[in-house]
Design a protein around this motif. Structure first.
Motif, PDB file in Angstrom:
ATOM      1  N   GLU A 165       0.825  -1.214   0.000  1.00  0.00           N
ATOM      2  CA  GLU A 165       0.000   0.000   0.000  1.00  0.00           C
ATOM      3  C   GLU A 165       0.855   1.259   0.000  1.00  0.00           C
ATOM      4  OE1 GLU A 165      -2.763   0.156   3.363  1.00  0.00           O
ATOM      5  OE2 GLU A 165      -2.206  -1.917   3.756  1.00  0.00           O
ATOM      6  N   PHE A 166       0.293   2.330  -0.531  1.00  0.00           N
ATOM      7  CA  PHE A 166       0.842   3.643  -0.245  1.00  0.00           C
ATOM      8  C   PHE A 166       0.499   4.011   1.202  1.00  0.00           C
ATOM      9  CE2 PHE A 166       0.672   4.455  -4.958  1.00  0.00           C
ATOM     10  CZ  PHE A 166       2.024   4.710  -5.110  1.00  0.00           C
ATOM     11  N   PRO A 167       1.343   4.831   1.847  1.00  0.00           N
ATOM     12  CA  PRO A 167       1.029   5.288   3.200  1.00  0.00           C
ATOM     13  C   PRO A 167      -0.318   6.008   3.230  1.00  0.00           C
ATOM     14  CG  PRO A 167       3.292   5.864   2.603  1.00  0.00           C
ATOM     15  CD  PRO A 167       2.634   5.338   1.357  1.00  0.00           C
ATOM     16  N   ALA A 168      -1.089   5.788   4.290  1.00  0.00           N
ATOM     17  CA  ALA A 168      -2.425   6.377   4.395  1.00  0.00           C
ATOM     18  C   ALA A 168      -2.874   6.326   5.837  1.00  0.00           C
ATOM     19  CB  ALA A 168      -3.420   5.621   3.521  1.00  0.00           C
ATOM     20  N   GLY A 169      -3.858   7.152   6.162  1.00  0.00           N
ATOM     21  CA  GLY A 169      -4.407   7.109   7.505  1.00  0.00           C
ATOM     22  C   GLY A 169      -5.618   8.006   7.639  1.00  0.00           C
ATOM     23  N   LYS A 170      -6.346   7.803   8.726  1.00  0.00           N
ATOM     24  CA  LYS A 170      -7.593   8.540   8.964  1.00  0.00           C
ATOM     25  C   LYS A 170      -7.315   9.948   9.487  1.00  0.00           C
ATOM     26  CE  LYS A 170      -9.765   5.714  11.780  1.00  0.00           C
ATOM     27  NZ  LYS A 170      -9.013   4.444  11.849  1.00  0.00           N
ATOM     28  N   LEU A 171      -8.220  10.847   9.161  1.00  0.00           N
ATOM     29  CA  LEU A 171      -8.165  12.210   9.683  1.00  0.00           C
ATOM     30  C   LEU A 171      -8.444  12.217  11.188  1.00  0.00           C
ATOM     31  CD1 LEU A 171     -10.227  14.071   6.947  1.00  0.00           C
ATOM     32  CD2 LEU A 171      -7.867  14.606   7.552  1.00  0.00           C
ATOM     33  N   ASP A 172      -7.624  12.954  11.926  1.00  0.00           N
ATOM     34  CA  ASP A 172      -7.953  13.251  13.316  1.00  0.00           C
ATOM     35  C   ASP A 172      -8.936  14.415  13.348  1.00  0.00           C
ATOM     36  OD1 ASP A 172      -6.325  11.283  14.332  1.00  0.00           O
ATOM     37  OD2 ASP A 172      -4.650  12.620  14.793  1.00  0.00           O
ATOM     38  N   ALA A 173      -9.681  14.524  14.441  1.00  0.00           N
ATOM     39  CA  ALA A 173     -10.693  15.591  14.551  1.00  0.00           C
ATOM     40  C   ALA A 173     -10.031  16.961  14.391  1.00  0.00           C
ATOM     41  CB  ALA A 173     -11.402  15.496  15.895  1.00  0.00           C
ATOM     42  N   GLY A 174     -10.594  17.806  13.535  1.00  0.00           N
ATOM     43  CA  GLY A 174     -10.136  19.183  13.386  1.00  0.00           C
ATOM     44  C   GLY A 174      -8.924  19.380  12.506  1.00  0.00           C
ATOM     45  N   GLU A 175      -8.384  18.283  11.977  1.00  0.00           N
ATOM     46  CA  GLU A 175      -7.137  18.314  11.214  1.00  0.00           C
ATOM     47  C   GLU A 175      -7.425  18.609   9.742  1.00  0.00           C
ATOM     48  OE1 GLU A 175      -3.606  15.192  11.777  1.00  0.00           O
ATOM     49  OE2 GLU A 175      -5.361  14.309  10.843  1.00  0.00           O
ATOM     50  N   THR A 176      -6.589  19.413   9.074  1.00  0.00           N
ATOM     51  CA  THR A 176      -6.738  19.582   7.627  1.00  0.00           C
ATOM     52  C   THR A 176      -6.180  18.345   6.919  1.00  0.00           C
ATOM     53  OG1 THR A 176      -4.570  20.602   7.314  1.00  0.00           O
ATOM     54  CG2 THR A 176      -6.409  22.084   7.834  1.00  0.00           C
ATOM     55  N   VAL A 177      -6.615  18.144   5.657  1.00  0.00           N
ATOM     56  CA  VAL A 177      -6.138  16.962   4.933  1.00  0.00           C
ATOM     57  C   VAL A 177      -4.628  17.029   4.690  1.00  0.00           C
ATOM     58  CG1 VAL A 177      -8.278  16.153   3.891  1.00  0.00           C
ATOM     59  CG2 VAL A 177      -7.007  17.985   2.773  1.00  0.00           C
ATOM     60  N   GLN A 178      -4.088  18.213   4.387  1.00  0.00           N
ATOM     61  CA  GLN A 178      -2.643  18.267   4.147  1.00  0.00           C
ATOM     62  C   GLN A 178      -1.858  17.974   5.422  1.00  0.00           C
ATOM     63  OE1 GLN A 178      -0.966  21.697   2.121  1.00  0.00           O
ATOM     64  NE2 GLN A 178       1.126  21.016   2.521  1.00  0.00           N
ATOM     65  N   PHE A 179      -2.328  18.493   6.550  1.00  0.00           N
ATOM     66  CA  PHE A 179      -1.642  18.201   7.811  1.00  0.00           C
ATOM     67  C   PHE A 179      -1.684  16.699   8.083  1.00  0.00           C
ATOM     68  CE2 PHE A 179      -0.910  17.772  12.278  1.00  0.00           C
ATOM     69  CZ  PHE A 179       0.047  18.718  12.560  1.00  0.00           C
ATOM     70  N   CYS A 180      -2.849  16.098   7.855  1.00  0.00           N
ATOM     71  CA  CYS A 180      -2.992  14.645   8.053  1.00  0.00           C
ATOM     72  C   CYS A 180      -2.020  13.882   7.149  1.00  0.00           C
ATOM     73  CB  CYS A 180      -4.427  14.219   7.777  1.00  0.00           C
ATOM     74  SG  CYS A 180      -4.728  12.453   7.877  1.00  0.00           S
ATOM     75  N   ALA A 181      -1.887  14.331   5.901  1.00  0.00           N
ATOM     76  CA  ALA A 181      -0.976  13.674   4.962  1.00  0.00           C
ATOM     77  C   ALA A 181       0.460  13.741   5.486  1.00  0.00           C
ATOM     78  CB  ALA A 181      -1.078  14.327   3.587  1.00  0.00           C
ATOM     79  N   GLN A 182       0.865  14.922   5.952  1.00  0.00           N
ATOM     80  CA  GLN A 182       2.228  15.088   6.469  1.00  0.00           C
ATOM     81  C   GLN A 182       2.443  14.245   7.730  1.00  0.00           C
ATOM     82  OE1 GLN A 182       2.414  19.770   5.043  1.00  0.00           O
ATOM     83  NE2 GLN A 182       3.587  19.188   6.831  1.00  0.00           N
ATOM     84  N   ARG A 183       1.436  14.240   8.614  1.00  0.00           N
ATOM     85  CA  ARG A 183       1.543  13.478   9.870  1.00  0.00           C
ATOM     86  C   ARG A 183       1.627  11.985   9.609  1.00  0.00           C
ATOM     87  NH1 ARG A 183      -2.051  10.832  12.346  1.00  0.00           N
ATOM     88  NH2 ARG A 183      -3.886  11.823  11.402  1.00  0.00           N
ATOM     89  N   GLU A 184       0.744  11.472   8.710  1.00  0.00           N
ATOM     90  CA  GLU A 184       0.746  10.026   8.458  1.00  0.00           C
ATOM     91  C   GLU A 184       2.039   9.583   7.759  1.00  0.00           C
ATOM     92  OE1 GLU A 184      -1.146   7.601   9.407  1.00  0.00           O
ATOM     93  OE2 GLU A 184      -2.901   8.630  10.204  1.00  0.00           O
ATOM     94  N   LEU A 185       2.536  10.403   6.823  1.00  0.00           N
ATOM     95  CA  LEU A 185       3.798  10.037   6.166  1.00  0.00           C
ATOM     96  C   LEU A 185       4.915   9.931   7.202  1.00  0.00           C
ATOM     97  CD1 LEU A 185       5.321   9.480   3.496  1.00  0.00           C
ATOM     98  CD2 LEU A 185       5.860  11.935   3.432  1.00  0.00           C
ATOM     99  N   LEU A 186       4.972  10.909   8.104  1.00  0.00           N
ATOM    100  CA  LEU A 186       6.011  10.903   9.142  1.00  0.00           C
ATOM    101  C   LEU A 186       5.838   9.723  10.092  1.00  0.00           C
ATOM    102  CD1 LEU A 186       8.368  12.208  10.685  1.00  0.00           C
ATOM    103  CD2 LEU A 186       6.696  13.658  11.857  1.00  0.00           C
ATOM    104  N   GLU A 187       4.609   9.534  10.600  1.00  0.00           N
ATOM    105  CA  GLU A 187       4.391   8.490  11.605  1.00  0.00           C
ATOM    106  C   GLU A 187       4.662   7.097  11.039  1.00  0.00           C
ATOM    107  OE1 GLU A 187       0.890  10.741  14.216  1.00  0.00           O
ATOM    108  OE2 GLU A 187       0.415   8.900  13.121  1.00  0.00           O
TER     109      GLU A 187
END
Lengths: 199, 199
Positions: free
Chosen positions: A80-102
């Motif tokens: 799979e490509f890296p992916a993950g669910k949105l946290d509450a209140g998070e923008t999609v780009q922030f979520c993308a950056q966070r999931e890639l890092l985590e």
């Protein structure tokens, strides 16, 4: 867009039928286009993000960052490509950056939004926002408790071959392969922007 | 394939948490690769088939058969390839032929299996088998009660443009667009066979 009134269904009533730890499901009674009624059961999902991370090797060849992860409902390790669910209140780009890092440890200075996909339109509200990342710097992953996955890289040609052969069957990753091919051949240009500041 | 034991989860116990009209969900306790335990919630799905139906217009240009259908969990009319769930005991090719006929009225003399996709690997057992159909004959559709959809045709170039623009976001149809492009450019050859007899 075309006039959709002759296809549209309208909510009559709605009840929660499952309030699980992860799954939340509803059963709605709807009015059909011909005035009849029907039942619709579906899962409410917070939305998710997928990242297509682009690396260049020493010879200038593009490689993508992928994961191998056991997926319990399938009973198999999936590519799979890296992916993950949105946290509450998070923008999609922030979520993308966070999931890639985590999940992979990589940070990227440049990001581009490609589009959106809907994995299971018959029974889930889920959307997956599709992002590309480039100018990557490796680092340490920060996996959640109970999360086990392997990070590796492949060429776009290898990824496409796995899609053909059935080694890649995850729908989001197949959709990512379509985007990757179109972007690399110049048919679907991206608009790149800067990374958001991370805490 | 690689050794997956360091990623694999094992079932400890399983309970049904939803027995709806359409949705059936389970909550399993699993043993993680490090010996810890975790909870996995997922829907059990019978599996489905998607058909990529190929037409040729009078000028010899390929066109594909598509549908517009209101999808309640999304709240929008979606552009999709014909698809549907497996009935009990049915083979995937028979299901493909039946769904194409019921939803669009077309029958096809030649069929080819392309591959399989998994729409929602985090929470659903669903697979969608991907089939191509050609040498089509039009006829009358036989929609289920409460099923409303429009059938239309488009060129592969139009479909790809809609994928780029976000007019097509259904993951199975995006995956179908990847297969269509690769098949038409000769990169992913298909093995065609005869239609099964239909009752």
């Amino acid at each position: 867009m075309e006039d959709d009134n002759h296809l549209r269904e309208h909510t009559h009533s709605s009840e929660e039928i499952l309030n699980g730890k992860f799954l939340h499901a509803f059963r709605d009674t709807v009015t059909l286009p011909d005035g009849g009624s029907a039942t619709r059961e579906y899962f409410v999902h917070p939305g998710a993000v997928m990242v297509i991370p682009l690396l260049q090797d020493d010879a200038g060849q593009i490689r993508v960052v992928l994961e191998r992860q056991f997926r319990y409902p399938i009973g198999q390790v999936m590519v799979e490509f890296p992916a993950g669910k949105l946290d509450a209140g998070e923008t999609v780009q922030f979520c993308a950056q966070r999931e890639l890092l985590e999940e992979t440890g990589y940070t990227a200075t440049e990001w581009a939004r490609a589009g959106q996909m809907r994995p299971a339109i018959a029974y889930s509200t889920e959307f997956i926002d599709i992002w590309f990342a480039r100018d990557l710097t490796p680092g340490a992953a920060k996996l959640d408790a109970g999360e086990f996955l392997e990070v590796f890289t492949a060429t776009p040609e290898e990824l496409l071959q796995w899609c053909q052969q059935g080694r890649v069957t995850d729908a989001k990753t197949l959709t990512g392969a379509l985007w990757l091919q179109q972007v690399l051949q110049g048919s679907w240009p991206l608009q790149w922007g800067a990374a958001l500041p991370m805490p």
